[in-house]
Enzyme design. Structure first.
Site, PDB file in Angstrom:
ATOM      1  N   CYS A   1     -12.022   2.545  -0.215  1.00  0.00           N
ATOM      2  CA  CYS A   1     -10.702   2.988   0.230  1.00  0.00           C
ATOM      3  C   CYS A   1     -10.385   2.217   1.494  1.00  0.00           C
ATOM      4  O   CYS A   1     -11.245   2.061   2.372  1.00  0.00           O
ATOM      5  CB  CYS A   1     -10.701   4.494   0.510  1.00  0.00           C
ATOM      6  SG  CYS A   1      -9.170   5.093   1.280  1.00  0.00           S
TER       7      CYS A   1
ATOM      8  N   GLU B   1      -5.935   9.458   8.997  1.00  0.00           N
ATOM      9  CA  GLU B   1      -4.483   9.447   9.224  1.00  0.00           C
ATOM     10  C   GLU B   1      -4.072  10.346  10.383  1.00  0.00           C
ATOM     11  O   GLU B   1      -3.028  10.136  10.999  1.00  0.00           O
ATOM     12  CB  GLU B   1      -3.746   9.839   7.941  1.00  0.00           C
ATOM     13  CG  GLU B   1      -3.915   8.810   6.840  1.00  0.00           C
ATOM     14  CD  GLU B   1      -2.671   8.643   5.983  1.00  0.00           C
ATOM     15  OE1 GLU B   1      -1.876   9.580   5.903  1.00  0.00           O
ATOM     16  OE2 GLU B   1      -2.529   7.554   5.387  1.00  0.00           O
TER      17      GLU B   1
ATOM     18  N   ASP C   1       0.858  -1.180   0.000  1.00  0.00           N
ATOM     19  CA  ASP C   1       0.000   0.000   0.000  1.00  0.00           C
ATOM     20  C   ASP C   1       0.896   1.232   0.000  1.00  0.00           C
ATOM     21  O   ASP C   1       2.051   1.176   0.408  1.00  0.00           O
ATOM     22  CB  ASP C   1      -0.923   0.019   1.210  1.00  0.00           C
ATOM     23  CG  ASP C   1      -1.912   1.184   1.181  1.00  0.00           C
ATOM     24  OD1 ASP C   1      -2.402   1.509   0.086  1.00  0.00           O
ATOM     25  OD2 ASP C   1      -2.179   1.766   2.234  1.00  0.00           O
ATOM     26  N   SER C   2       0.311   2.354  -0.441  1.00  0.00           N
ATOM     27  CA  SER C   2       1.072   3.601  -0.417  1.00  0.00           C
ATOM     28  C   SER C   2       1.324   4.067   1.007  1.00  0.00           C
ATOM     29  O   SER C   2       2.208   4.900   1.236  1.00  0.00           O
ATOM     30  CB  SER C   2       0.317   4.686  -1.195  1.00  0.00           C
ATOM     31  OG  SER C   2      -0.961   4.886  -0.630  1.00  0.00           O
TER      32      SER C   2
ATOM     33  N   CYS D   1      -4.428  -1.482  -2.053  1.00  0.00           N
ATOM     34  CA  CYS D   1      -4.564  -0.038  -2.248  1.00  0.00           C
ATOM     35  C   CYS D   1      -5.475   0.162  -3.447  1.00  0.00           C
ATOM     36  O   CYS D   1      -5.202  -0.360  -4.531  1.00  0.00           O
ATOM     37  CB  CYS D   1      -3.184   0.566  -2.510  1.00  0.00           C
ATOM     38  SG  CYS D   1      -3.179   2.301  -2.988  1.00  0.00           S
TER      39      CYS D   1
ATOM     40  N   HIS E   1      -8.701   3.002   3.995  1.00  0.00           N
ATOM     41  CA  HIS E   1      -8.745   3.793   5.230  1.00  0.00           C
ATOM     42  C   HIS E   1     -10.135   3.800   5.858  1.00  0.00           C
ATOM     43  O   HIS E   1     -10.276   3.994   7.071  1.00  0.00           O
ATOM     44  CB  HIS E   1      -8.358   5.255   4.954  1.00  0.00           C
ATOM     45  CG  HIS E   1      -6.896   5.498   4.778  1.00  0.00           C
ATOM     46  ND1 HIS E   1      -6.184   4.991   3.721  1.00  0.00           N
ATOM     47  CD2 HIS E   1      -6.021   6.221   5.519  1.00  0.00           C
ATOM     48  CE1 HIS E   1      -4.928   5.393   3.819  1.00  0.00           C
ATOM     49  NE2 HIS E   1      -4.796   6.131   4.895  1.00  0.00           N
TER      50      HIS E   1
END
Length: 278
Positions: free
Chosen positions: A196, A162, A14-15, A77, A198
């Protein structure tokens, strides 16, 4: 450089941090395998970058995981899956090693839709980059042409997660705003994909603002179930994966900046090693 054909761990890329929600479900579903996670945090986020840049960065990370002995890599991702996966599968893998595999997270999510939606009206909550790529529209149209897809870009959700603000009152404003915007597109939506990695950390708030009849799908379990099915159908690849139940975490940025947020995403303490890709 000739790559080794020796068995190795499952690579998960993942990034940044979001892919850890995928890894968490992979470990829960397939605990016997070894996993090597790589977060390219030094160059995150990928979502606002061009297709060419995301493709180049993703290929570098896939190649790095191959160099570490991974025979199979999961792009955990959505941005990398949307902007780089197809090119890597079609053009790069045959030259690098035709026996290795790179899988993404969008197709498993799309496949699940047909088993869940009754109204044939589904929603996708995702980053701007994933929405613009139209990857969900394309994948779902291939599998289920009768399903209509409605998308909503949620640019503030990743920063909220984040920065550890996903449980804050401020998060409610942005979650409600985008959930309401999605449902205004079509009142008959009965299934929503969190597009996503996240977003699972916001799932509780998202459910609060979705109508009670709407099913919310997080990708982690969908990807884990899809990988389990893939390995059952491909015993040759399964035999090329090591099984000691080990977990290794790598980041291209400071481990001090990585470990605490990563532990939130993964759900248990994470201790990463710093690596450079070149």
């Amino acid at each position: 450089m000739t790559l080794s054909s020796a068995p190795g761990p499952i690579g998960v890329f993942d990034s940044g941090f979001g892919g850890l929600t995928i890894l968490r479900e992979l470990v829960q579903t397939l605990p016997e395998y070894d996993y090597l996670y790589l977060g390219d945090n030094a160059r995150a986020p990928y979502g606002t970058r061009s297709f060419e840049t995301v493709y180049r960065f993703t290929l570098e990370c896939v190649q790095y995981l191959f160099d570490q002995g991974c025979q199979l890599v999961v792009l955990a991702c959505n941005t990398a899956s949307a902007k780089a996966l197809r090119t890597i599968q079609q053009y790069d893998l045959p030259a690098i090693d035709p026996d290795r595999r790179v899988l993404g997270v969008i197709r498993p999510s799309a496949e699940a839709i047909g088993r869940v939606s009754l109204s044939n009206r589904i929603g996708v909550l995702a980053t701007s980059g994933t929405v613009k790529s139209e990857s969900y529209l394309l994948e779902i149209a291939k599998l289920y042409p009768q399903i209509q897809v409605f998308q909503e870009a949620c640019p503030m959700w990743v920063p909220l997660v984040e920065n550890g603000e996903y449980n804050s009152p401020g998060a409610d404003y942005f979650v409600k705003r985008h959930v309401d915007a999605l449902m205004r597109q079509c009142a008959d939506i009965d299934t929503v994909i969190l597009g996503c990695t996240h977003y699972p950390l916001l799932a509780e708030k998202i459910r609060q603002y979705l109508p009670s009849h709407v099913t919310l799908l997080s990708q982690g379990q969908l990807v884990a179930d899809s990988l389990a099915d893939y390995l059952e159908r491909h015993p040759g690849m399964d035999s090329r994966l090591t099984r000691q139940g080990s977990l290794t975490f790598l980041t291209t940025d400071s481990t001090d900046l990585f470990n605490q947020p990563a532990s939130r995403f993964f759900g248990r303490p994470v201790s990463a090693q710093f690596v450079t890709l070149s």
